[in-house]
Design a protein around this motif. Structure first.
Motif, short mmCIF file in Angstrom:
data_model
loop_
_atom_site.label_atom_id
_atom_site.label_comp_id
_atom_site.label_asym_id
_atom_site.label_seq_id
_atom_site.Cartn_x
_atom_site.Cartn_y
_atom_site.Cartn_z
N GLU A 1 -5.37 4.41 -5.24
CA GLU A 1 -6.20 3.51 -5.30
C GLU A 1 -5.74 2.18 -4.64
O GLU A 1 -6.38 1.46 -4.00
CB GLU A 1 -6.54 3.14 -7.02
N MET A 2 -4.49 1.76 -5.00
CA MET A 2 -3.70 0.53 -4.64
C MET A 2 -3.70 0.58 -2.90
O MET A 2 -3.95 -0.29 -2.18
CB MET A 2 -2.48 0.44 -5.04
N VAL A 3 -3.26 1.97 -2.52
CA VAL A 3 -3.32 1.83 -0.91
C VAL A 3 -4.60 1.73 -0.29
O VAL A 3 -4.52 1.07 0.92
CB VAL A 3 -2.61 3.48 -0.54
N LYS A 4 -5.61 1.98 -0.70
CA LYS A 4 -6.93 1.76 -0.14
C LYS A 4 -7.17 0.29 -0.21
O LYS A 4 -7.87 -0.30 0.67
CB LYS A 4 -7.97 2.48 -1.02
N LYS A 5 -6.88 -0.41 -1.42
CA LYS A 5 -6.91 -1.63 -1.47
C LYS A 5 -6.00 -2.50 -0.19
O LYS A 5 -6.58 -3.39 0.36
CB LYS A 5 -6.73 -2.25 -2.82
N LEU A 6 -4.98 -2.02 -0.19
CA LEU A 6 -4.04 -2.58 1.07
C LEU A 6 -4.58 -2.24 2.27
O LEU A 6 -4.62 -3.26 3.10
CB LEU A 6 -2.73 -2.14 0.84
N ALA A 7 -5.26 -1.23 2.50
CA ALA A 7 -5.74 -0.93 3.89
C ALA A 7 -7.07 -1.75 4.00
O ALA A 7 -7.06 -2.29 5.21
CB ALA A 7 -6.03 0.48 3.87
N ALA A 8 -7.83 -2.17 3.05
CA ALA A 8 -8.93 -2.78 3.32
C ALA A 8 -8.44 -4.14 3.54
O ALA A 8 -9.31 -5.15 4.36
CB ALA A 8 -9.78 -2.87 1.93
N GLN A 9 -7.34 -4.69 2.95
CA GLN A 9 -6.63 -6.18 3.47
C GLN A 9 -6.05 -5.96 4.85
O GLN A 9 -5.47 -7.10 5.06
CB GLN A 9 -5.67 -6.50 2.49
N LEU B 1 -3.27 -4.44 5.63
CA LEU B 1 -1.86 -4.50 5.43
C LEU B 1 -1.23 -2.92 5.71
O LEU B 1 0.02 -2.89 5.92
CB LEU B 1 -1.48 -5.01 4.00
N VAL B 2 -1.94 -1.93 5.58
CA VAL B 2 -1.25 -0.52 5.88
C VAL B 2 -2.38 0.30 6.48
O VAL B 2 -3.71 -0.17 6.30
CB VAL B 2 -0.85 0.13 4.40
N THR B 3 -1.85 1.23 6.96
CA THR B 3 -2.74 2.33 7.56
C THR B 3 -2.65 3.53 6.93
O THR B 3 -1.38 3.82 6.76
CB THR B 3 -2.67 2.37 9.29
N HIS B 4 -3.72 4.15 6.68
CA HIS B 4 -3.68 5.48 5.78
C HIS B 4 -4.94 6.27 6.16
O HIS B 4 -5.92 5.74 6.20
CB HIS B 4 -3.49 5.23 4.36
N ARG B 5 -4.40 7.68 6.22
CA ARG B 5 -5.88 8.61 6.19
C ARG B 5 -5.54 9.36 5.10
O ARG B 5 -4.42 9.92 4.74
CB ARG B 5 -5.78 9.25 7.55
N ALA C 1 1.00 -4.80 11.36
CA ALA C 1 1.93 -5.74 11.77
C ALA C 1 1.80 -6.82 10.86
O ALA C 1 2.81 -7.43 10.26
CB ALA C 1 1.33 -6.17 13.41
N ALA C 2 0.54 -6.89 10.18
CA ALA C 2 0.58 -8.26 9.11
C ALA C 2 1.09 -7.52 7.84
O ALA C 2 1.72 -8.41 7.17
CB ALA C 2 -0.98 -8.14 8.99
#
Length: 211
Positions: A42-50, A52-56, A65-66
């Motif tokens: 759940e948190m990784v999804k939030k970070l991806a939406a911001q 800050l991370v890439t994830h599949r 980079a950010a």
């Protein structure tokens, strides 16, 4: 998402690829943070939406980079504080991690800059981890993990993981510290200061030498 929780995630992802190249998986991230996999997802999804991370789905997690810049900023604070505590307050290297975890969220940028200047803008913390500069850049020598070093390899201790305070104390008792020259004798033994020293359990996966 400026929050200590988000910063802890970014910091863990940064740490994972700092001394090896394989990206971190969600299950590894959950284990490092001591959280349920569902919470991490759940948190990784939030970070991806911001951004800050890439994830599949079911794939590894990587910093953008950010995310890299923000993680480096948090890491910089943590490692400067650890260095400050050791140099100015006499803390041992096995005592600073938890203190820095608390202080890194409390110090102002102005105070942090003052600490950096007072310490002479150090490049490495007490454990040998590189301190990112204000732009997020780091300076790191070529390295090899102790367990991967062949017998006969000689090198300087570049870094010791700070995750296990008991191991840090055991290494100090054996005269092994950042900056010491070691020669690998076997998987269980190194030569330090002309003497063969038996390594404590876990040392092979926690000590890095110059390549």
């Amino acid at each position: 998402m400026e929050s200590p929780v988000a910063d802890d995630y970014l910091k863990a992802i940064y740490h994972h690829t700092e001394w090896q190249n394989d990206p971190i998986t969600p299950s590894q991230l959950a284990a490092v943070l001591g959280l349920a996999p569902s919470s991490v997802t759940e948190m990784v999804k939030k970070l991806a939406a911001q951004g800050l991370v890439t994830h599949r789905p079911y794939g590894p997690v990587s910093l953008t980079a950010a995310g890299q810049r923000r993680a480096a900023g948090v890491i910089r604070r943590h490692r400067l504080i650890e260095t400050w505590l050791v140099r100015e307050f006499g803390y041992a290297w096995d005592e600073v991690h938890d203190e820095a975890e608390i202080l890194e969220h409390a110090l102002s940028d102005r105070l942090l800059e003052g600490i950096d200047a007072r310490l002479g803008r150090p490049r490495f913390d007490p454990h040998g981890d590189a301190i990112p500069d204000a732009t997020g850049s780091v300076d790191r020598e070529p390295f090899v993990l102790l367990s991967a070093a062949a017998p006969g390899h000689a090198g300087r201790v570049l870094r010791v993981s700070d995750r296990d305070p008991e191991l840090l104390r055991a290494l100090v008792e054996r005269g092994i510290d950042v900056g010491h020259e070691l020669e690998v004798v076997s998987k269980e033994t190194v030569r330090a200061d002309g003497v063969n020293v038996e390594l404590p359990p876990g040392a092979g996966e926690s000590v890095w030498l110059t390549r």
